[in-house]
Enzyme design. Structure first.
Site, mmCIF file in Angstrom:
data_model
loop_
_atom_site.group_PDB
_atom_site.id
_atom_site.type_symbol
_atom_site.label_atom_id
_atom_site.label_comp_id
_atom_site.label_asym_id
_atom_site.label_seq_id
_atom_site.Cartn_x
_atom_site.Cartn_y
_atom_site.Cartn_z
ATOM 1 N N ASP A 1 -1.826 -18.435 -9.947
ATOM 2 C CA ASP A 1 -1.290 -20.455 -9.688
ATOM 3 C C ASP A 1 -0.730 -21.195 -11.044
ATOM 4 O OD1 ASP A 1 -1.533 -19.584 -7.583
ATOM 5 O OD2 ASP A 1 -3.409 -20.555 -6.697
ATOM 6 N N VAL B 1 -0.176 -20.760 -3.809
ATOM 7 C CA VAL B 1 0.380 -22.059 -4.850
ATOM 8 C C VAL B 1 1.603 -21.762 -5.091
ATOM 9 C CG1 VAL B 1 -0.034 -23.381 -6.854
ATOM 10 C CG2 VAL B 1 -1.443 -23.171 -4.777
ATOM 11 N N SER C 1 -5.998 -16.706 -11.652
ATOM 12 C CA SER C 1 -5.206 -16.693 -10.964
ATOM 13 C C SER C 1 -3.949 -16.754 -11.383
ATOM 14 C CB SER C 1 -5.402 -17.967 -9.415
ATOM 15 O OG SER C 1 -4.604 -18.183 -8.294
ATOM 16 N N ASP D 1 -10.052 -12.026 -14.158
ATOM 17 C CA ASP D 1 -9.213 -12.421 -12.553
ATOM 18 C C ASP D 1 -8.741 -14.328 -13.046
ATOM 19 O OD1 ASP D 1 -8.902 -13.370 -9.778
ATOM 20 O OD2 ASP D 1 -10.273 -12.384 -8.664
ATOM 21 N N LYS E 1 -10.474 -24.967 -7.135
ATOM 22 C CA LYS E 1 -11.649 -24.865 -6.158
ATOM 23 C C LYS E 1 -12.744 -24.535 -6.629
ATOM 24 C CE LYS E 1 -8.955 -22.184 -3.715
ATOM 25 N NZ LYS E 1 -7.813 -21.859 -3.218
ATOM 26 N N GLU F 1 1.580 -25.236 1.336
ATOM 27 C CA GLU F 1 1.517 -23.782 1.379
ATOM 28 C C GLU F 1 0.855 -23.763 2.712
ATOM 29 O OE1 GLU F 1 -1.559 -22.220 0.522
ATOM 30 O OE2 GLU F 1 -2.615 -23.409 -0.892
ATOM 31 N N LYS G 1 -1.095 -11.716 2.396
ATOM 32 C CA LYS G 1 -1.342 -13.633 1.461
ATOM 33 C C LYS G 1 -0.444 -13.111 0.104
ATOM 34 C CE LYS G 1 -4.455 -15.045 -2.186
ATOM 35 N NZ LYS G 1 -5.826 -15.263 -1.910
HETATM 36 N N1 PSU Z 1 -6.691 -24.638 -1.049
HETATM 37 C C1 PSU Z 1 -7.567 -23.865 -0.109
HETATM 38 N N2 PSU Z 1 -7.525 -23.035 0.216
HETATM 39 C C2 PSU Z 1 -7.002 -21.999 -0.247
HETATM 40 C C3 PSU Z 1 -6.748 -22.202 -0.836
HETATM 41 C C4 PSU Z 1 -5.780 -23.783 -1.567
HETATM 42 O O1 PSU Z 1 -7.321 -25.798 0.638
HETATM 43 O O2 PSU Z 1 -7.237 -20.772 0.317
HETATM 44 C C5 PSU Z 1 -5.373 -20.611 -1.660
HETATM 45 C C6 PSU Z 1 -4.321 -21.448 -2.523
HETATM 46 O O3 PSU Z 1 -3.661 -20.319 -1.699
HETATM 47 C C7 PSU Z 1 -4.435 -20.992 -3.887
HETATM 48 C C8 PSU Z 1 -5.317 -19.411 -3.748
HETATM 49 O O4 PSU Z 1 -3.608 -20.202 -4.399
HETATM 50 O O5 PSU Z 1 -5.952 -19.836 -2.445
HETATM 51 C C9 PSU Z 1 -5.683 -18.729 -4.972
HETATM 52 O O6 PSU Z 1 -5.973 -17.199 -4.948
HETATM 53 P P1 PSU Z 1 -6.504 -16.462 -5.771
HETATM 54 O O7 PSU Z 1 -7.469 -17.386 -6.574
HETATM 55 O O8 PSU Z 1 -6.593 -15.515 -5.515
HETATM 56 O O9 PSU Z 1 -5.089 -17.022 -6.710
HETATM 57 MN MN MN Z 2 -7.673 -13.218 -8.348
#
Ligand code: PSU
Ligand code: MN
Length: 320
Positions: free
Chosen positions: A162, A114, A160, A158, A179, A33, A94
């Site tokens: 994903d 993702v 994701s 919130d 994460k 990604e 993004k």
């Molecule tokens: N993995 C990492 N760093 C990142 C991400 C993944 O080590 O920044 C990114 C991925 O693209 C994941 C996104 O899909 O963070 C999630 O963002 P959100 O919580 O806004 O859905």
């Molecule tokens: Mn989010």
């Protein structure tokens, strides 16, 4: 995923010749990604990681395909110039499932998260994808938070996208666990409810992203790559429609001690609330704040785990 959806997406793909040839010949391909390049890590570390992750996939005997968006196309296999642009340009978008059409319509340069990368994989016929960590349930998503002004904030909801994508798109995502900035238990519950196997490799504990351990038992675990490949092959053959989350611990030499990581994350999360950061900006903001609070040690762990995941994904792609 439904065929008409894949067919529509397929018309929007621009697949690099090397990747197209490998797919045609049935050789292993690993998608990578690009949001972690544009939003997840600072320059020049981001560009180094982008190159090193591709090299790790090659060393494992597979062809890398970093995914991004430009000129109204989902590019599968970005070239070196595009990687530099993603790593250095201001205001790269993004792009996730809900913002995919908007980014394609606008013709802008975009980095795929993702969810958007999984969609590209499904359309291109790539089964294995490596990232750092997935998005998930943010702390405070389901319970009201009490801010420092004493006011109660309503639940943020919130979660994701994903997780939604893992539930509906049959792609294997290799990561170092959700994460650690997330509500990890809540994230596992949503993944279970949505039918997504979460499998730890070589450990019975869920990998903790910056640290090897999370203190949470893994929902499922396999001893080695051969066992992971068996599980994945059967999952895909069953046609359940969902993806698989394969979680690989960060290499021991590069991990952030868990206590240090947790302290920095708690502080960064409180600071984000204080600063009023919400929505898609939240994850990049908190990751950056954790990096500041750990004098860059979180970045070292994040870098190492991304490259390690790319290498494992390459071996897995070969094995299935
Ligand atoms: N993995 C990492 N760093 C990142 C991400 C993944 O080590 O920044 C990114 C991925 O693209 C994941 C996104 O899909 O963070 C999630 O963002 P959100 O919580 O806004 O859905
Ligand atoms: Mn989010």
């Amino acid at each position: 995923m439904q065929d008409p959806l894949v067919a529509g997406l397929r018309e929007r793909l621009a697949i690099a010749p090397e990747v197209a040839e490998a797919l045609r010949a049935g050789r292993p391909v690993v998608a990578l990604e690009s949001t972690l390049i544009s939003h997840g890590l600072p320059f020049p570390r981001n560009l180094e990681v982008a190159g090193a992750a591709e090299a790790a996939v090659r060393e494992s005997g597979a062809v890398p395909a970093t995914v991004g968006i430009r000129d109204g196309r989902l590019v599968v296999g970005l070239d070196a110039a595009a990687l530099v642009e993603l790593a250095t340009a201001d205001g790269v978008r993004k792009v996730a499932r809900p913002t995919l059409a908007g980014a394609l319509a606008a013709g802008v340069l975009g980095a795929t998260t993702v969810s958007a990368t999984m969609l590209a994989c499904a359309a291109a016929g790539i089964r294995v994808f490596a990232t750092g960590g997935i998005g998930g349930v943010h702390p405070g998503a389901f319970e009201p938070a009490v801010a420092s002004d004493g006011l109660r904030r309503p639940p943020s909801l919130d979660v994701s996208v994903d997780l939604e994508e893992l539930a509906r798109t049959p792609v294997i995502v290799v990561c170092a666990g959700p994460k650690a900035i997330l509500d990890v238990r809540g994230t596992l519950e949503v993944l279970e409810s949505r039918g997504v196997p979460v499998v730890a490799l070589g450990t019975d504990e869920l990998p903790g992203f910056f640290s090897r351990a999370s203190g949470i038992p893994a929902p499922q675990h396999v001893p080695d790559l051969a066992a992971a490949a068996d599980l994945v092959r059967i999952h895909l053959a069953l046609g359940l429609g969902s993806g698989v989350l394969l979680c690989v611990p960060v290499p021991a030499a590069d991990e952030l001690p868990r206590a240090e990581a947790m302290a920095a994350i708690a502080r960064a999360t409180a600071d984000a609330e204080e600063a009023g950061i919400h929505g898609p900006d939240l994850t990049p903001w908190v990751l950056q704040r954790v990096a500041d609070l750990t004098d860059g040690r979180s970045i070292r762990a994040n870098t190492a785990l991304i490259i390690n995941n790319a290498s494992v994904a390459g071996l897995l792609a070969r094995a299935i």
